[in-house]
Scaffold this motif. Structure first.
Motif, PDB file in Angstrom:
ATOM      1  N   VAL A 120       0.843  -1.192   0.000  1.00  0.00           N
ATOM      2  CA  VAL A 120       0.000   0.000   0.000  1.00  0.00           C
ATOM      3  C   VAL A 120       0.882   1.247   0.000  1.00  0.00           C
ATOM      4  CG1 VAL A 120      -1.802   1.287   1.216  1.00  0.00           C
ATOM      5  CG2 VAL A 120      -1.793  -1.232   1.270  1.00  0.00           C
ATOM      6  N   PHE A 121       0.600   2.145  -0.930  1.00  0.00           N
ATOM      7  CA  PHE A 121       1.284   3.426  -1.013  1.00  0.00           C
ATOM      8  C   PHE A 121       0.276   4.541  -0.743  1.00  0.00           C
ATOM      9  CE2 PHE A 121       3.410   0.502  -3.881  1.00  0.00           C
ATOM     10  CZ  PHE A 121       4.761   0.690  -3.606  1.00  0.00           C
ATOM     11  N   LEU A 122       0.580   5.409   0.190  1.00  0.00           N
ATOM     12  CA  LEU A 122      -0.240   6.599   0.373  1.00  0.00           C
ATOM     13  C   LEU A 122       0.100   7.601  -0.722  1.00  0.00           C
ATOM     14  CD1 LEU A 122      -0.035   7.033   4.255  1.00  0.00           C
ATOM     15  CD2 LEU A 122      -1.838   5.909   2.901  1.00  0.00           C
ATOM     16  N   GLU A 123      -0.866   8.403  -1.095  1.00  0.00           N
ATOM     17  CA  GLU A 123      -0.651   9.392  -2.141  1.00  0.00           C
ATOM     18  C   GLU A 123       0.538  10.291  -1.819  1.00  0.00           C
ATOM     19  OE1 GLU A 123      -1.001  11.579  -5.584  1.00  0.00           O
ATOM     20  OE2 GLU A 123      -1.986   9.690  -5.066  1.00  0.00           O
ATOM     21  N   ALA A 124       0.713  10.602  -0.542  1.00  0.00           N
ATOM     22  CA  ALA A 124       1.801  11.495  -0.121  1.00  0.00           C
ATOM     23  C   ALA A 124       3.180  10.864  -0.321  1.00  0.00           C
ATOM     24  CB  ALA A 124       1.621  11.887   1.341  1.00  0.00           C
ATOM     25  N   GLU A 125       3.234   9.533  -0.455  1.00  0.00           N
ATOM     26  CA  GLU A 125       4.516   8.843  -0.627  1.00  0.00           C
ATOM     27  C   GLU A 125       4.982   8.833  -2.083  1.00  0.00           C
ATOM     28  OE1 GLU A 125       4.708   5.311   2.595  1.00  0.00           O
ATOM     29  OE2 GLU A 125       3.047   5.128   1.167  1.00  0.00           O
ATOM     30  N   LEU A 126       4.091   9.179  -2.987  1.00  0.00           N
ATOM     31  CA  LEU A 126       4.396   9.076  -4.412  1.00  0.00           C
ATOM     32  C   LEU A 126       4.776  10.431  -5.000  1.00  0.00           C
ATOM     33  CD1 LEU A 126       1.458   6.697  -5.402  1.00  0.00           C
ATOM     34  CD2 LEU A 126       3.810   6.066  -4.855  1.00  0.00           C
ATOM     35  N   PRO A 127       5.683  10.498  -5.966  1.00  0.00           N
ATOM     36  CA  PRO A 127       6.376   9.358  -6.580  1.00  0.00           C
ATOM     37  C   PRO A 127       7.509   8.832  -5.695  1.00  0.00           C
ATOM     38  CG  PRO A 127       7.194  11.398  -7.512  1.00  0.00           C
ATOM     39  CD  PRO A 127       6.062  11.783  -6.593  1.00  0.00           C
ATOM     40  N   ILE A 128       7.763   7.546  -5.810  1.00  0.00           N
ATOM     41  CA  ILE A 128       8.900   6.933  -5.126  1.00  0.00           C
ATOM     42  C   ILE A 128      10.182   7.369  -5.838  1.00  0.00           C
ATOM     43  CG2 ILE A 128      10.013   4.757  -4.531  1.00  0.00           C
ATOM     44  CD1 ILE A 128       7.475   5.269  -2.953  1.00  0.00           C
ATOM     45  N   SER A 129      11.163   7.792  -5.063  1.00  0.00           N
ATOM     46  CA  SER A 129      12.394   8.313  -5.678  1.00  0.00           C
ATOM     47  C   SER A 129      13.664   7.662  -5.139  1.00  0.00           C
ATOM     48  CB  SER A 129      12.477   9.830  -5.462  1.00  0.00           C
ATOM     49  OG  SER A 129      12.498  10.130  -4.075  1.00  0.00           O
ATOM     50  N   LYS A 130      13.511   6.731  -4.192  1.00  0.00           N
ATOM     51  CA  LYS A 130      14.682   6.088  -3.588  1.00  0.00           C
ATOM     52  C   LYS A 130      14.385   4.591  -3.477  1.00  0.00           C
ATOM     53  CE  LYS A 130      17.798   6.611   0.385  1.00  0.00           C
ATOM     54  NZ  LYS A 130      17.978   7.281   1.710  1.00  0.00           N
ATOM     55  N   LEU A 170       3.416  -9.681 -23.771  1.00  0.00           N
ATOM     56  CA  LEU A 170       2.804  -8.376 -23.553  1.00  0.00           C
ATOM     57  C   LEU A 170       2.314  -8.242 -22.110  1.00  0.00           C
ATOM     58  CD1 LEU A 170       0.860  -7.746 -26.881  1.00  0.00           C
ATOM     59  CD2 LEU A 170       3.200  -7.102 -26.246  1.00  0.00           C
ATOM     60  N   GLY A 171       2.011  -9.349 -21.471  1.00  0.00           N
ATOM     61  CA  GLY A 171       1.682  -9.320 -20.055  1.00  0.00           C
ATOM     62  C   GLY A 171       2.883  -8.936 -19.224  1.00  0.00           C
ATOM     63  N   ARG A 172       4.026  -9.485 -19.583  1.00  0.00           N
ATOM     64  CA  ARG A 172       5.262  -9.133 -18.884  1.00  0.00           C
ATOM     65  C   ARG A 172       5.619  -7.671 -19.136  1.00  0.00           C
ATOM     66  NH1 ARG A 172      10.820 -12.516 -19.799  1.00  0.00           N
ATOM     67  NH2 ARG A 172      10.579 -11.588 -21.872  1.00  0.00           N
ATOM     68  N   LEU A 173       5.458  -7.213 -20.368  1.00  0.00           N
ATOM     69  CA  LEU A 173       5.705  -5.814 -20.696  1.00  0.00           C
ATOM     70  C   LEU A 173       4.780  -4.884 -19.924  1.00  0.00           C
ATOM     71  CD1 LEU A 173       6.798  -3.459 -22.477  1.00  0.00           C
ATOM     72  CD2 LEU A 173       5.080  -4.129 -24.187  1.00  0.00           C
ATOM     73  N   GLU A 174       3.548  -5.310 -19.697  1.00  0.00           N
ATOM     74  CA  GLU A 174       2.538  -4.438 -19.098  1.00  0.00           C
ATOM     75  C   GLU A 174       2.880  -4.030 -17.663  1.00  0.00           C
ATOM     76  OE1 GLU A 174      -2.196  -3.980 -19.771  1.00  0.00           O
ATOM     77  OE2 GLU A 174      -1.488  -5.967 -19.166  1.00  0.00           O
ATOM     78  N   TYR A 175       3.800  -4.729 -17.031  1.00  0.00           N
ATOM     79  CA  TYR A 175       4.229  -4.328 -15.683  1.00  0.00           C
ATOM     80  C   TYR A 175       4.840  -2.933 -15.687  1.00  0.00           C
ATOM     81  CZ  TYR A 175       3.412  -8.890 -13.510  1.00  0.00           C
ATOM     82  OH  TYR A 175       2.816 -10.024 -12.997  1.00  0.00           O
ATOM     83  N   ILE A 176       5.203  -2.444 -16.858  1.00  0.00           N
ATOM     84  CA  ILE A 176       5.735  -1.083 -16.933  1.00  0.00           C
ATOM     85  C   ILE A 176       4.697  -0.081 -16.439  1.00  0.00           C
ATOM     86  CG2 ILE A 176       5.009  -0.536 -19.304  1.00  0.00           C
ATOM     87  CD1 ILE A 176       7.800   0.722 -19.694  1.00  0.00           C
ATOM     88  N   LYS A 177       3.408  -0.416 -16.565  1.00  0.00           N
ATOM     89  CA  LYS A 177       2.357   0.466 -16.067  1.00  0.00           C
ATOM     90  C   LYS A 177       2.350   0.522 -14.540  1.00  0.00           C
ATOM     91  CE  LYS A 177      -0.721  -0.478 -20.011  1.00  0.00           C
ATOM     92  NZ  LYS A 177      -2.041  -1.042 -20.399  1.00  0.00           N
ATOM     93  N   VAL A 178       2.718  -0.575 -13.906  1.00  0.00           N
ATOM     94  CA  VAL A 178       2.830  -0.596 -12.442  1.00  0.00           C
ATOM     95  C   VAL A 178       3.931   0.362 -12.005  1.00  0.00           C
ATOM     96  CG1 VAL A 178       3.261  -2.040 -10.418  1.00  0.00           C
ATOM     97  CG2 VAL A 178       2.032  -2.991 -12.404  1.00  0.00           C
ATOM     98  N   PHE A 179       5.053   0.305 -12.699  1.00  0.00           N
ATOM     99  CA  PHE A 179       6.162   1.197 -12.388  1.00  0.00           C
ATOM    100  C   PHE A 179       5.773   2.647 -12.690  1.00  0.00           C
ATOM    101  CE2 PHE A 179       8.207  -2.817 -12.281  1.00  0.00           C
ATOM    102  CZ  PHE A 179       9.330  -2.665 -11.484  1.00  0.00           C
ATOM    103  N   GLY A 180       4.997   2.833 -13.744  1.00  0.00           N
ATOM    104  CA  GLY A 180       4.510   4.171 -14.052  1.00  0.00           C
ATOM    105  C   GLY A 180       3.693   4.751 -12.916  1.00  0.00           C
ATOM    106  N   LYS A 181       2.916   3.910 -12.246  1.00  0.00           N
ATOM    107  CA  LYS A 181       2.101   4.361 -11.120  1.00  0.00           C
ATOM    108  C   LYS A 181       2.959   4.827  -9.943  1.00  0.00           C
ATOM    109  CE  LYS A 181      -2.142   3.909 -12.523  1.00  0.00           C
ATOM    110  NZ  LYS A 181      -3.029   5.086 -12.601  1.00  0.00           N
ATOM    111  N   ILE A 182       3.942   4.030  -9.554  1.00  0.00           N
ATOM    112  CA  ILE A 182       4.714   4.386  -8.358  1.00  0.00           C
ATOM    113  C   ILE A 182       5.685   5.531  -8.632  1.00  0.00           C
ATOM    114  CG2 ILE A 182       4.490   2.067  -7.389  1.00  0.00           C
ATOM    115  CD1 ILE A 182       7.421   1.567  -8.150  1.00  0.00           C
ATOM    116  N   LEU A 183       6.004   5.748  -9.909  1.00  0.00           N
ATOM    117  CA  LEU A 183       6.908   6.840 -10.275  1.00  0.00           C
ATOM    118  C   LEU A 183       6.157   8.096 -10.689  1.00  0.00           C
ATOM    119  CD1 LEU A 183       9.428   4.805 -12.473  1.00  0.00           C
ATOM    120  CD2 LEU A 183       9.874   5.678 -10.171  1.00  0.00           C
ATOM    121  N   LYS A 184       4.835   8.013 -10.744  1.00  0.00           N
ATOM    122  CA  LYS A 184       4.015   9.120 -11.255  1.00  0.00           C
ATOM    123  C   LYS A 184       4.393   9.447 -12.703  1.00  0.00           C
ATOM    124  CE  LYS A 184       1.425  10.791  -7.738  1.00  0.00           C
ATOM    125  NZ  LYS A 184      -0.009  11.153  -7.825  1.00  0.00           N
TER     126      LYS A 184
END
Length: 352
Positions: A57-67, A167-181
């Motif tokens: 769980v990530f709180l909105e205030a924690e995003l984007p993750i930078s470390k 393409l399922g494996r590639l789609e994980y890039i969207k997960v990273f997009g979320k945590i990095l904003k």
């Protein structure tokens, strides 16, 4: 190609404990169309990522993750594709990473070595305390993960290797997009690469003659381990119209066969992909009966180690994760060279 995702009673109960009723109403599942082993749940003030039973769980205030500290080369590939290598503060098994940016940063001590496949350096991690560790569900490291989580370190488990669709494996890039904003960049990268993949697949499927058949891997001790017909490697071969010899053998586990069984099925295969050898002479020396196969006799054997380092690190297992279109183009060139006359193999090379 994924199942419809529904908010379960358990998730509703979870949000009832952590959010207001209004926030419950605004919760929403971010749809992933190809990935089957991960979900993203968004509310007004949080992001919940669930992967194979592990919830982060990530709180909105924690995003984007930078470390970030990472335990897998796949995580490095996703972060690099999203122009976020600068977020990486530590890596596991540094000697087996192909990405030269990581090596340079380790040399300049801006990235730390935080462990290997058998151990995490917990004290080092806690001393430099990242916002997030990206790990896989590796049972060997589970006790270290538990210790870190007890000390307040957040861990995101990413098991992209369990996906059976490239393409399922590639789609994980969207997960990273979320945590990095970086949602839009992630979406753009996914769409561009998936469109290229589909274009190459269309050429092969419409113009490839289908007169090829494919054998994969090689003996390990007394066993020949092969992917089932619904596994990722088999899917890539199928999309390249390579007619994998065990495409009808589906299941979750690898096929464990004897040499005699594989020879009976694959002796006439026209192509052989990914044996664990550097050249034909090495193959023959390791197991003389390999020369019985037609693919060996005709020299149609290829490995995905063209882009590799002396320590064994291979770019196929990094860039290949986020560029399945290149892998497919390689396989298309191998099976149907006339369809791609000006294309040069990128990950694969022919054994000589």
């Amino acid at each position: 190609m994924t199942k419809k995702l529904f908010v379960t009673t358990i998730l509703f109960s979870f949000f009832a404990c952590t959010n207001t009723k209004d926030e419950n109403k605004s919760s929403d599942l971010f749809e992933l169309n190809f990935a089957k082993n991960i979900t993203i749940q968004e509310t007004n003030n949080s992001l919940i990522i669930e992967s194979n039973g592990n919830k982060t769980v990530f709180l909105e205030a924690e995003l984007p993750i930078s470390k970030i500290m990472v335990e897998t080369t796949a995580a490095i590939a996703y972060l690099d594709e999203l122009e976020a290598i600068s977020t990486i503060r530590g890596v596991v098994d540094a000697d087996y990473i192909y990405n030269t940016k990581i090596g340079d940063k380790i040399a300049h001590k801006s990235i730390l070595e935080i462990g290997n496949s058998n151990e995490l350096y917990v004290e080092t991690i806690l001393k430099h305390r990242p916002q997030l560790i990206i790990a896989s569900s590796n049972p060997t490291l589970a006790k270290y993960h538990e210790q870190l989580e007890q000390n307040g370190v957040k861990i995101l488990y990413i098991d992209e290797y369990k996906e059976n669709d490239p393409l399922g494996r590639l789609e994980y890039i969207k997960v990273f997009g979320k945590i990095l904003k970086k949602d839009q960049l992630a979406k753009s990268k996914f769409e561009n690469t998936s469109n290229k993949y589909d274009s190459i697949k269309t050429i092969i499927q419409s113009k490839g003659t289908g007169n090829v058949s494919t054998l994969v891997n090689s003996m390990y001790g007394d066993i020949w381990y092969l992917p089932p017909g619904n596994a990722l490697q088999a899917k890539l071969i199928e999309d390249a119209k390579g007619n994998y010899i065990y495409h009808d053998e589906t299941g979750k586990n690898a096929l464990n066969l004897t040499f005699e069984e594989v020879y009976a099925a694959g002796k006439n295969a026209t192509h052989w992909i990914n044996p664990t050898y550097e050249n034909l002479a090495q193959m023959k020396a390791a197991y003389p009966n390999y020369i019985w196969f037609d693919a060996y006799k005709n020299g149609e054997i290829y490995n995905s180690n063209k882009r590799s380092l002396p320590n064994g690190a291979q770019d196929y297992y990094e860039t290949g994760i986020v560029r399945p279109d290149i892998i497919l183009n390689d396989l298309g060139k191998i099976f149907y060279p006339n369809l791609f006359p000006n294309y040069e193999l990128y990950f694969y090379q022919q054994l000589k």
